[in-house]
Design an enzyme around this catalytic site. Structure first.
Site, short mmCIF file in Angstrom:
data_model
loop_
_atom_site.label_atom_id
_atom_site.label_comp_id
_atom_site.label_asym_id
_atom_site.label_seq_id
_atom_site.Cartn_x
_atom_site.Cartn_y
_atom_site.Cartn_z
N VAL A 37 -34.02 18.34 -29.82
CA VAL A 37 -34.15 19.43 -29.04
C VAL A 37 -35.40 19.76 -28.92
CG1 VAL A 37 -33.32 21.78 -28.93
CG2 VAL A 37 -31.86 19.93 -30.04
N ASP A 57 -15.23 21.05 -34.94
CA ASP A 57 -16.33 21.06 -36.02
C ASP A 57 -17.04 22.15 -36.47
OD1 ASP A 57 -18.10 19.22 -37.57
OD2 ASP A 57 -19.66 18.78 -36.07
N GLY A 89 -31.75 15.76 -34.69
CA GLY A 89 -30.37 15.40 -35.28
C GLY A 89 -29.95 13.91 -35.05
N GLY A 98 -29.59 13.26 -31.22
CA GLY A 98 -30.66 13.28 -30.49
C GLY A 98 -31.79 14.42 -30.84
#
Length: 434
Positions: free
Chosen positions: A41, A150, A36, A39
């Protein structure tokens, strides 16, 4: 390929994917499973006990920003404070040799909620268990003084347990706000800066004002709308979305999916109230209001149908508070001026009664002597005589009441003789001197 790599910025080179077998803390990387804006995963495993985990690595350019690193750490802290089954578990935090920050979290098997919605809206009966679990998780976060800020389907993961049952996990508290005063100072977002995803932002977020847990309730209402209809309540570019969140009411969900009951329309409108004081007290209560089988009580029963706001109401919400405080006085002044204007018109209209002061009535009135006017007989000139003074002599002795009657229709009359004029002048003089 090699020449292309040499032209990349240093930060991009530092953000290169971790290779299989790379060690991150106690874990060994197996493969990348997502990437994303903030960063990447990775799936990793503990080499001794075989426990599989997910490792989120913050991008290098963000890892170099102490404020973002602090917020990244705050996410791990917030999640561990809540410790809820339906919130992703984070249990380790560290920094790679190249300076990038990371944390270790539980590895989930399933898919994000937004991918499920892309295949079509979820039926109410299937959506209620998901929404109810998320509501309990968020209420637990709010009880700890943490707002997510969010909420969106992309941050909800539908995990599957070994038996195949599906349950939701709330992800990404990366912009979560710890509502305790000391944390608010440390992670304060500048006043006037909206934080969140525009499609799901609350009106107070759009205005860049301080937010609390009620911003999650609004966003949860938007997410519920999307889950049940497959549509967004508002569409447009960034500024259009913000203006609509602040001033417009969404089309009821049942207009997109007619099979949805009226309870869904009412509950979504309740969660998406522009005034945060009017939103549900908890998300568990909001989800309960979605269920058509639930008893209709409390605020849900009293909530009126929602109509689109007019522009004046929207302008009032955008008016600065120091001006809004004077608004009631301005309205009162306007009403007084309107009343005064009405009275002025009433007493100055052509047929209005003319009040005569007592002192004027009691005083003798000097009446000029009438001057005879010679009028040729061949050219008669009609002279209108008011009915109020052309009265019989027998009635002249009665006191005159100074109330002007309704204006009669005036008809032409023959010119009066000199004797008639004298009688009229005499009667007028008597009526003012009695």
């Amino acid at each position: 390929m090699g020449s292309t790599a040499t032209t990349e910025p240093a930060s991009s080179a530092a953000d290169a994917s971790l290779p299989e077998g790379a060690e991150v803390g106690e874990y060994r990387v197996e493969t990348a499973i997502g990437k994303g804006g903030f960063g990447s995963v990775y799936r990793a495993v503990h080499p001794l006990i075989g426990k599989q985990v997910a490792i989120k690595v913050l991008a290098h350019r963000y890892s170099a920003d102490p404020a973002i690193v602090s917020r990244f750490q705050a996410e791990a802290k917030a999640v561990n404070q809540i410790s809820h089954r339906n919130i992703i578990d984070i249990f380790s935090f560290g920094q790679l040799p190249d300076g990038r920050s990371y944390y270790v979290m539980e590895l989930l098997d399933g898919e994000p909620l937004d991918r499920v919605i892309e295949r079509g809206p979820i039926a109410l009966a299937s959506a209620l268990p998901i929404l109810r679990a998320l509501a309990r998780a968020l209420d637990a976060a709010h009880a700890k003084g943490i707002a997510h800020r969010d909420l969106k389907p992309e941050n909800v993961f539908l995990a599957r347990d070994p038996d195949g049952a599906t349950y939701p996990k709330l992800l990404d508290f990366g912009i979560a706000k710890l509502l305790a005063p000391e944390e608010d100072v440390r992670h304060h977002t500048g006043t006037g800066v909206p934080i969140g995803t525009p499609t799901y932002m609350s009106p107070e977020q759009c205005r860049g004002r301080d937010v609390d847990h009620r911003t999650d309730i609004y966003s949860f209402g938007v997410m519920t709308y999307r889950v049940l209809t497959g549509e967004y309540p508002f569409a447009g570019d960034f500024m259009e979305l913000m203006m609509k969140h602040m001033g417009d009411e969404p089309v009821p969900p049942s207009q997109h999916v007619p099979s949805l009951p009226a309870t869904v329309d009412a509950a979504v409108a309740w969660m998406m109230s522009k005034d945060r004081e009017q939103r549900p007290p908890t998300l568990v209560a909001a989800v309960a209001a979605l269920d058509p089988g639930a008893p209709v009580t409390g605020a849900r029963a009293a909530r009126p149908s929602v109509a689109p706001r007019d522009r004046a109401a929207f302008a009032a919400t955008m008016m600065p508070e120091h001006k809004r405080s004077r608004a009631p006085w301005l309205v009162a002044l306007g009403l007084v001026l309107a009343a005064a204007g009405g009275l002025a018109w009433y007493f100055t209209r052509p047929d209005a009664p003319v009040p005569v002061p007592a002192a004027v009535v009691a005083a003798p009135v000097a009446v000029p002597v009438a001057v005879p006017v010679a009028v040729p007989a061949a050219v008669p000139v009609p002279v209108p005589v008011p009915a109020a003074v052309a009265i019989p002599t027998a009635v002249a002795a009665k006191p005159t009441q100074h109330v002007k009657p309704a204006r009669p229709t005036l008809l032409p009359k023959a010119p009066p003789s000199d004797d008639d004029r004298g009688a009229i002048i005499h009667l007028s003089h008597d009526s003012f001197t009695k």
